[in-house]
Design a protein around this motif. Structure first.
Motif, PDB file in Angstrom:
ATOM      1  N   GLU A  30       0.807  -1.127   0.079  1.00  0.00           N
ATOM      2  CA  GLU A  30      -0.114  -0.009   0.095  1.00  0.00           C
ATOM      3  C   GLU A  30       0.909   1.222   0.094  1.00  0.00           C
ATOM      4  O   GLU A  30       2.123   1.290   0.220  1.00  0.00           O
ATOM      5  CB  GLU A  30      -1.072  -0.072   1.429  1.00  0.00           C
ATOM      6  CG  GLU A  30      -1.858  -1.412   1.361  1.00  0.00           C
ATOM      7  CD  GLU A  30      -2.856  -1.127   0.132  1.00  0.00           C
ATOM      8  OE1 GLU A  30      -3.259  -0.055  -0.215  1.00  0.00           O
ATOM      9  OE2 GLU A  30      -3.378  -2.370  -0.256  1.00  0.00           O
ATOM     10  N   PRO A  31       0.377   2.506  -0.244  1.00  0.00           N
ATOM     11  CA  PRO A  31       1.252   3.619  -0.443  1.00  0.00           C
ATOM     12  C   PRO A  31       1.628   4.082   0.959  1.00  0.00           C
ATOM     13  O   PRO A  31       2.622   4.563   1.087  1.00  0.00           O
ATOM     14  CB  PRO A  31       0.165   4.576  -0.886  1.00  0.00           C
ATOM     15  CG  PRO A  31      -0.772   4.033  -1.613  1.00  0.00           C
ATOM     16  CD  PRO A  31      -0.927   2.655  -0.899  1.00  0.00           C
ATOM     17  N   ASP A  32       1.185   3.676   2.152  1.00  0.00           N
ATOM     18  CA  ASP A  32       1.473   3.968   3.456  1.00  0.00           C
ATOM     19  C   ASP A  32       2.518   2.785   3.883  1.00  0.00           C
ATOM     20  O   ASP A  32       3.201   2.933   4.793  1.00  0.00           O
ATOM     21  CB  ASP A  32       0.276   3.950   4.526  1.00  0.00           C
ATOM     22  CG  ASP A  32      -0.411   2.738   4.793  1.00  0.00           C
ATOM     23  OD1 ASP A  32      -0.093   1.900   3.931  1.00  0.00           O
ATOM     24  OD2 ASP A  32      -1.159   2.646   5.517  1.00  0.00           O
ATOM     25  N   GLY A  33       3.223   1.809   3.226  1.00  0.00           N
ATOM     26  CA  GLY A  33       4.151   0.953   3.372  1.00  0.00           C
ATOM     27  C   GLY A  33       3.328  -0.456   3.923  1.00  0.00           C
ATOM     28  O   GLY A  33       4.121  -1.317   4.279  1.00  0.00           O
ATOM     29  N   THR A  34       2.236  -0.579   3.982  1.00  0.00           N
ATOM     30  CA  THR A  34       1.532  -1.671   4.558  1.00  0.00           C
ATOM     31  C   THR A  34       1.442  -3.026   3.656  1.00  0.00           C
ATOM     32  O   THR A  34       1.203  -2.706   2.460  1.00  0.00           O
ATOM     33  CB  THR A  34       0.154  -1.331   5.010  1.00  0.00           C
ATOM     34  OG1 THR A  34       0.069  -0.479   5.876  1.00  0.00           O
ATOM     35  CG2 THR A  34      -0.568  -2.629   5.706  1.00  0.00           C
ATOM     36  N   LEU A  35       1.976  -3.919   4.109  1.00  0.00           N
ATOM     37  CA  LEU A  35       2.044  -5.150   3.150  1.00  0.00           C
ATOM     38  C   LEU A  35       0.816  -5.867   3.048  1.00  0.00           C
ATOM     39  O   LEU A  35       0.218  -6.128   4.279  1.00  0.00           O
ATOM     40  CB  LEU A  35       2.954  -6.149   3.276  1.00  0.00           C
ATOM     41  CG  LEU A  35       3.465  -7.500   2.777  1.00  0.00           C
ATOM     42  CD1 LEU A  35       3.961  -6.975   1.119  1.00  0.00           C
ATOM     43  CD2 LEU A  35       4.391  -8.511   3.069  1.00  0.00           C
ATOM     44  N   ARG A  36       0.200  -6.227   1.956  1.00  0.00           N
ATOM     45  CA  ARG A  36      -1.302  -6.678   1.935  1.00  0.00           C
ATOM     46  C   ARG A  36      -1.132  -8.178   1.199  1.00  0.00           C
ATOM     47  O   ARG A  36      -0.659  -8.056  -0.116  1.00  0.00           O
ATOM     48  CB  ARG A  36      -2.179  -5.897   0.993  1.00  0.00           C
ATOM     49  CG  ARG A  36      -2.724  -4.505   1.985  1.00  0.00           C
ATOM     50  CD  ARG A  36      -3.452  -5.109   2.844  1.00  0.00           C
ATOM     51  NE  ARG A  36      -3.788  -3.564   3.409  1.00  0.00           N
ATOM     52  CZ  ARG A  36      -4.744  -3.406   4.404  1.00  0.00           C
ATOM     53  NH1 ARG A  36      -5.089  -4.460   4.808  1.00  0.00           N
ATOM     54  NH2 ARG A  36      -4.811  -2.246   4.789  1.00  0.00           N
ATOM     55  N   GLU A  37      -1.216  -9.431   1.692  1.00  0.00           N
ATOM     56  CA  GLU A  37      -1.145 -10.460   1.155  1.00  0.00           C
ATOM     57  C   GLU A  37      -2.260 -11.537   1.952  1.00  0.00           C
ATOM     58  O   GLU A  37      -2.476 -11.545   2.850  1.00  0.00           O
ATOM     59  CB  GLU A  37       0.414 -11.077   1.082  1.00  0.00           C
ATOM     60  CG  GLU A  37       0.779 -11.524   2.618  1.00  0.00           C
ATOM     61  CD  GLU A  37       2.174 -12.024   2.498  1.00  0.00           C
ATOM     62  OE1 GLU A  37       2.617 -12.526   1.479  1.00  0.00           O
ATOM     63  OE2 GLU A  37       2.887 -11.869   3.538  1.00  0.00           O
ATOM     64  N   PRO A  38      -2.526 -12.412   0.955  1.00  0.00           N
ATOM     65  CA  PRO A  38      -3.403 -13.396   1.599  1.00  0.00           C
ATOM     66  C   PRO A  38      -2.864 -14.550   2.259  1.00  0.00           C
ATOM     67  O   PRO A  38      -2.798 -15.732   1.623  1.00  0.00           O
ATOM     68  CB  PRO A  38      -4.196 -13.995   0.232  1.00  0.00           C
ATOM     69  CG  PRO A  38      -3.248 -13.826  -0.864  1.00  0.00           C
ATOM     70  CD  PRO A  38      -2.488 -12.557  -0.357  1.00  0.00           C
TER      71      PRO A  38
END
Length: 70
Positions: A30-38
């Motif tokens: 994400e733009p704020d540096g949060t990693l999104r993964e399932p």
């Protein structure tokens, strides 16, 4: 295919689908540096694959033993 082998192979097929889905979806940052993964798909898929393999082996071995005893 016999019904018992179909029921035993269902977790294996679902686990493979789960692992393929994890690979295809991938990860996003994400733009704020949060990693999104399932991430939940990895242990769930691995557990299903392992369960399917164990069930198929167990049913295969018991079927061979029953045929040998008859």
């Amino acid at each position: 295919m016999k019904n018992k082998y179909f029921l035993a192979s269902t977790p294996l097929i679902l686990g493979i689908i789960s692992l393929i889905t994890y690979i295809m979806v991938g990860t996003k940052v994400e733009p704020d540096g949060t990693l999104r993964e399932p991430f939940y798909l990895l242990p769930f898929g691995g557990l299903l694959v392992l369960t399917g393999i164990v069930l198929i082996l167990f049913i295969g071995i018991t079927s061979m033993l029953k045929k040998q005893n008859n």
